[in-house]
Scaffold this motif. Sequence first.
Motif, PDB file in Angstrom:
ATOM      1  N   ASN A  36       0.825  -1.206   0.000  1.00 40.63           N
ATOM      2  CA  ASN A  36       0.000   0.000   0.000  1.00 40.63           C
ATOM      3  C   ASN A  36       0.861   1.259   0.000  1.00 40.63           C
ATOM      4  O   ASN A  36       0.380   2.341  -0.333  1.00 40.63           O
ATOM      5  CB  ASN A  36      -0.947   0.007   1.201  1.00 40.63           C
ATOM      6  N   GLU A  37       2.124   1.115   0.369  1.00 41.96           N
ATOM      7  CA  GLU A  37       3.057   2.245   0.415  1.00 41.96           C
ATOM      8  C   GLU A  37       3.858   2.391  -0.878  1.00 41.96           C
ATOM      9  O   GLU A  37       4.137   3.493  -1.329  1.00 41.96           O
ATOM     10  CB  GLU A  37       4.012   2.073   1.594  1.00 41.96           C
ATOM     11  N   LYS A  38       4.270   1.255  -1.434  1.00 40.14           N
ATOM     12  CA  LYS A  38       5.025   1.246  -2.691  1.00 40.14           C
ATOM     13  C   LYS A  38       4.933  -0.141  -3.291  1.00 40.14           C
ATOM     14  O   LYS A  38       4.587  -1.109  -2.600  1.00 40.14           O
ATOM     15  CB  LYS A  38       6.479   1.661  -2.476  1.00 40.14           C
ATOM     16  N   PRO A  39       5.226  -0.285  -4.582  1.00 38.40           N
ATOM     17  CA  PRO A  39       5.163  -1.609  -5.205  1.00 38.40           C
ATOM     18  C   PRO A  39       6.112  -2.588  -4.519  1.00 38.40           C
ATOM     19  O   PRO A  39       7.195  -2.212  -4.062  1.00 38.40           O
ATOM     20  CB  PRO A  39       5.602  -1.350  -6.648  1.00 38.40           C
ATOM     21  N   VAL A  40       5.677  -3.832  -4.449  1.00 34.29           N
ATOM     22  CA  VAL A  40       6.481  -4.905  -3.875  1.00 34.29           C
ATOM     23  C   VAL A  40       6.660  -5.967  -4.949  1.00 34.29           C
ATOM     24  O   VAL A  40       5.694  -6.360  -5.616  1.00 34.29           O
ATOM     25  CB  VAL A  40       5.784  -5.515  -2.640  1.00 34.29           C
ATOM     26  N   LEU A  41       7.884  -6.427  -5.093  1.00 30.23           N
ATOM     27  CA  LEU A  41       8.196  -7.477  -6.046  1.00 30.23           C
ATOM     28  C   LEU A  41       8.610  -8.724  -5.271  1.00 30.23           C
ATOM     29  O   LEU A  41       9.420  -8.640  -4.349  1.00 30.23           O
ATOM     30  CB  LEU A  41       9.341  -7.058  -6.964  1.00 30.23           C
ATOM     31  N   VAL A  42       8.054  -9.859  -5.641  1.00 32.38           N
ATOM     32  CA  VAL A  42       8.497 -11.138  -5.090  1.00 32.38           C
ATOM     33  C   VAL A  42       9.098 -11.930  -6.246  1.00 32.38           C
ATOM     34  O   VAL A  42       8.433 -12.160  -7.263  1.00 32.38           O
ATOM     35  CB  VAL A  42       7.340 -11.922  -4.443  1.00 32.38           C
ATOM     36  N   PHE A  43      10.356 -12.304  -6.085  1.00 35.22           N
ATOM     37  CA  PHE A  43      11.030 -13.154  -7.064  1.00 35.22           C
ATOM     38  C   PHE A  43      11.040 -14.569  -6.512  1.00 35.22           C
ATOM     39  O   PHE A  43      11.652 -14.848  -5.500  1.00 35.22           O
ATOM     40  CB  PHE A  43      12.454 -12.671  -7.325  1.00 35.22           C
ATOM     41  N   TYR A 104       0.729  -4.493  -5.648  1.00 33.79           N
ATOM     42  CA  TYR A 104       0.459  -3.090  -5.349  1.00 33.79           C
ATOM     43  C   TYR A 104      -0.945  -2.994  -4.777  1.00 33.79           C
ATOM     44  O   TYR A 104      -1.872  -3.618  -5.303  1.00 33.79           O
ATOM     45  CB  TYR A 104       0.608  -2.246  -6.617  1.00 33.79           C
ATOM     46  N   ASN A 105      -1.084  -2.242  -3.704  1.00 31.79           N
ATOM     47  CA  ASN A 105      -2.362  -2.105  -3.007  1.00 31.79           C
ATOM     48  C   ASN A 105      -2.985  -3.453  -2.674  1.00 31.79           C
ATOM     49  O   ASN A 105      -4.184  -3.657  -2.835  1.00 31.79           O
ATOM     50  CB  ASN A 105      -3.335  -1.239  -3.811  1.00 31.79           C
ATOM     51  N   GLY A 106      -2.124  -4.380  -2.231  1.00 32.40           N
ATOM     52  CA  GLY A 106      -2.593  -5.670  -1.752  1.00 32.40           C
ATOM     53  C   GLY A 106      -2.967  -6.686  -2.814  1.00 32.40           C
ATOM     54  O   GLY A 106      -3.480  -7.742  -2.496  1.00 32.40           O
ATOM     55  N   LYS A 107      -2.694  -6.373  -4.086  1.00 33.76           N
ATOM     56  CA  LYS A 107      -3.068  -7.279  -5.173  1.00 33.76           C
ATOM     57  C   LYS A 107      -1.889  -7.520  -6.097  1.00 33.76           C
ATOM     58  O   LYS A 107      -1.067  -6.633  -6.316  1.00 33.76           O
ATOM     59  CB  LYS A 107      -4.209  -6.681  -5.991  1.00 33.76           C
ATOM     60  N   SER A 108      -1.859  -8.708  -6.697  1.00 31.60           N
ATOM     61  CA  SER A 108      -0.870  -8.974  -7.728  1.00 31.60           C
ATOM     62  C   SER A 108      -1.383  -8.319  -9.005  1.00 31.60           C
ATOM     63  O   SER A 108      -2.402  -8.724  -9.558  1.00 31.60           O
ATOM     64  CB  SER A 108      -0.695 -10.482  -7.944  1.00 31.60           C
ATOM     65  N   ILE A 109      -0.677  -7.298  -9.444  1.00 27.55           N
ATOM     66  CA  ILE A 109      -1.138  -6.575 -10.618  1.00 27.55           C
ATOM     67  C   ILE A 109      -0.342  -6.943 -11.872  1.00 27.55           C
ATOM     68  O   ILE A 109      -0.690  -6.541 -12.968  1.00 27.55           O
ATOM     69  CB  ILE A 109      -1.103  -5.058 -10.376  1.00 27.55           C
TER      70      ILE A 109
END
Length: 132
Positions: A36-43, A104-109
């Motif tokens: 919710n603060e910034k994009p998160v990437l999971v590899f 982003y915002n709690g969803k995989s976009i």
Amino acid sequence: MGMLNQLFGSQEKHLLAGWKSLEEESQIEEILERSNEKPVLVFKHSPSCGISAMVKHQLERNWDFKEEELEVYYLDVIHHRPTSMALASRLGVVHQSPQVLLIYNGKSIFDTSHHMISVGVLHEAIQTILNA
């Protein structure tokens, strides 16, 4: 196993600066909140897979994101399979490896896998988020 570690390395020794290790299912909710603060990437990476090792190496070689732009997590799908499956289920994506999930915002976009993973593709996906 010694030869595999020589070829692919261990996960902890070869994480890029700023990457965090995703190991526990309890971290998933934290990650969704952080998104919710910034994009998160999971590899999602399989240390026993040659394709996954190649993709990881290309990401490391071309990585140019700043820590303030993107929060990045590394998930070893061999050693933390229940976490990987829980993440896929929670986000409604099909489990693959190697795979990147942009949250982003709690969803995989955005998600992609295998040879489609690149720093350039990630930049495009993030720009789409920020311009929306």
